[in-house]
Each structure stands twice: as C-alpha cells, then as structure tokens.
Write an enzyme that holds these catalytic residues in place. Structure first.
Site, mmCIF file in Angstrom:
data_model
loop_
_atom_site.group_PDB
_atom_site.id
_atom_site.type_symbol
_atom_site.label_atom_id
_atom_site.label_comp_id
_atom_site.label_asym_id
_atom_site.label_seq_id
_atom_site.Cartn_x
_atom_site.Cartn_y
_atom_site.Cartn_z
ATOM 1 C CE LYS A 54 -4.048 -2.189 2.121
ATOM 2 N NZ LYS A 54 -4.567 -2.551 3.390
ATOM 3 C CD GLN A 98 -3.600 -4.254 6.657
ATOM 4 O OE1 GLN A 98 -3.567 -3.127 6.036
ATOM 5 N NE2 GLN A 98 -3.994 -5.485 6.288
ATOM 6 C CG ASP A 121 -9.829 0.414 5.122
ATOM 7 O OD1 ASP A 121 -9.566 -0.120 4.002
ATOM 8 O OD2 ASP A 121 -9.321 0.507 5.977
HETATM 9 N N1 GUN Z 1 -6.814 -6.139 6.535
HETATM 10 C C1 GUN Z 1 -7.167 -7.004 5.391
HETATM 11 N N2 GUN Z 1 -7.716 -6.151 4.323
HETATM 12 C C2 GUN Z 1 -7.945 -4.991 4.767
HETATM 13 C C3 GUN Z 1 -8.497 -3.647 4.293
HETATM 14 O O1 GUN Z 1 -9.048 -3.719 3.179
HETATM 15 N N3 GUN Z 1 -8.523 -2.818 5.105
HETATM 16 C C4 GUN Z 1 -7.824 -2.638 6.329
HETATM 17 N N4 GUN Z 1 -7.817 -1.480 7.177
HETATM 18 N N5 GUN Z 1 -7.373 -3.870 6.863
HETATM 19 C C5 GUN Z 1 -7.498 -5.085 6.152
#
Ligand code: GUN
Length: 300
Positions: A54, A98, A121
């Site tokens: 990311k 995350q 998100d």
């Molecule tokens: N953990 C696994 N996928 C995601 C996601 O799309 N967003 C976040 N914040 N954590 C994750």
C-alpha cells in the site's frame, strides 16, 4: 464456451495511471497533494506485506505516504490518540488502520475514531450509510474493484441477476449495495442458504466471497455468466515442483471457465484492484475535503 480471463492486474495498472493523472491535476490546479496515512499495529507477516504494498503504490502515484508502525502491545488509548492526530492533520486525506488489530484493542472503537471524511476503507457507520443512500464518498475497496471489473466487462448491469455468496461487512454487504445501485436484481447467499447450487445457477453475475477454497463448482455456473472470485485461499499444492502451497479462489476456476463468459483468476483478478481502489478513495476524500467534485471514473 471458454471464458475470457479478466486481467485484474492490467486493469489495476491502468487505474493507477489514471489516478496518477488525477494526483498531478490536484497538485497543479489546486496545490493539493493527496496524503494517505497507514497505521500497522504489531508484526503480523501478512499485514506487513499488505502495508508495504500500500505505501509503495501510494508513493508511486505521486501521493504523500505516511506509515505509522506501532508495537503489538501499544495501549488502545495511544492508538486512538494517533488516529485523532491524523484526523486533525491537513496533509492527511486518508487514514487506514490495518486489520486485524491485536485482541486487547477494540477494532470497532478504532474504526469509529476515524473521521468519516478520511475513512478510505469505508468502514465507519457514516460512510456505510452514505453508500446505502448513494451520497458521494469513499466506497469499500474490494467491492468497488469488483464493480469496476463488472462494468468494464458488461457495460450496463441493469436488470441482471447477481448472486453474491458471502455476507461480510467487508465484501458481501457493500457489494449488495453497489449492485443494487446499478439496478441489478441481487441475491445475497451465505453459509445457511439452502440449495446454493440452484441459486447460483440463476445468476448472470456471480460474486464469490465466502473464503472457502473452490467451493463454487463449474456446473453451478449459468452459460454466459460473469464470475468474480474474491476468495484468496492458501491450500497445499497438488503436484511436486509447485512449492508447498498455492493460492486458489472460492471458485473452481478451470471448471467454471467452461460455462462462464468471463471469470477473474486467483491470483491476478480482484486482488490487485483492492489497493488501486484504496488510492482511488484517497483521491475521492482529498477532493471532497477540499470542496471539489471527485473524478467520476474513480468512484461508484
Ligand atoms: N486487512 C485486510 N484487508 C484490509 C482492508 O481492506 N483494510 C484494512 N484496514 N485492513 C485490512
């Protein structure tokens, strides 16, 4: 029929090129550099890989990337204080914590601490509600990626029978909202659904998001259907020389491809779209925070 294999990797690459263009325009015309802050708590190896992908892709499209690494035993209050600091920081337009966070931290409390305007998100109740009633704002990343692939494949989705398998807050439920907004007739199936095979056999569009390796069989697929496989399951490799494990989706891809018009592979289908859509959401939030209309091609 042998299905077209939908190349999510190439689609995501093109989307990132478009995003980089929008970043350049925001910088040149409005003196705004979109900034995405990512918080990771602890050292879970899978989360580390996701977060480094990311942050790398955020920088590659020309955005500011802010990474905050907190120890696994960080106090919940300290994490909340960081989120509040980022909420108030004008250089930050998107905040992502995350998941999962360690057990001593209440994930819901953390999510609710994120300013909805920066919730890239689309996890906060305010943004979930906005998606439901069609107000502008960020949209859950994986469902947004699935929607983009479906529109690219089919054009208008109006009147199509869509069957979503899985009712998670992360994928199934927001996918339902987005497909309804595009005028599909939507069925959400799940682990208690009876005669799942027959339900799926009615679908012009199948979105599989249950997390069960190759659960959707080839003969469940209506001829000419488009199949979007959200599953990422690690299973033992069947043949020598293929390593110990391999990734498979929720669909038996090879068997489904005999019937489908188009299908996403695993890996290389939906997966690459998720981070690209996170960046798209950061453009959306950076635009809205500054009173600008978000680019049409980056949202639902
Ligand atoms: N953990 C696994 N996928 C995601 C996601 O799309 N967003 C976040 N914040 N954590 C994750």
């Amino acid at each position: 029929m042998t299905a077209k294999i939908i190349d999510g990797k190439a689609f995501a690459e093109n989307l990132r090129i478009s995003i980089a263009g929008h970043v350049a325009r925001l910088k040149q015309e409005h003196e705004i550099t979109p900034g995405l802050a990512v918080i990771i708590v602890g050292e879970d190896p899978a989360s580390q890989v996701y977060v480094s992908n990311k942050t790398k892709q955020t920088a590659e499209v020309g955005m500011n990337s802010f990474k905050h690494e907190l120890a696994a035993d960080v106090a919940e209050a300290d994490l909340l204080a960081l989120v509040h600091r980022l909420n108030a920081d004008p250089a930050v337009h998107g905040i992502l914590v995350q998941m999962p966070v360690p057990k001593h931290i209440d994930a819901n409390k953390v999510i609710e601490a994120i300013a909805p305007a920066k919730d890239v998100d689309c996890f906060t109740p305010a943004n979930v509600g906005k998606v439901q009633i069609g107000l502008p704002g960020p949209v859950s990343c994986t469902p947004l990626g699935c929607l983009m692939l479906l529109r690219a494949e089919l054009g208008s989705l109006e009147g199509r029978n869509a069957v979503i398998i899985g009712r998670s807050n992360l994928v199934g439920k927001p996918m339902m909202q987005l497909l309804l907004r595009d005028n599909c007739t939507v069925t959400v199936a799940h682990s208690r659904t009876q005669n799942l095979a027959d339900v799926v056999r009615q679908a012009d569009i199948v979105v599989a998001a249950v997390g069960r390796p190759q659960m959707v069989k080839g003969d469940w697929i209506k001829p000419g259907a488009v199949v979007i496989d959200v599953g990422i399951n690690r299973v033992p490799a069947p043949h020598k020389g293929e390593g110990k494990t391999r990734l498979v989706g929720d669909v038996d891809t090879e068997a489904a491809a005999v019937h489908a018009a188009a299908i996403t592979p695993v890996p290389g289908g939906v997966g690459p779209m998720t981070i690209a859509c996170l960046l798209a959401n950061t453009i959306t939030t950076a635009s809205l925070i500054n009173g600008l209309v978000p680019p049409r091609d980056l949202t639902a």
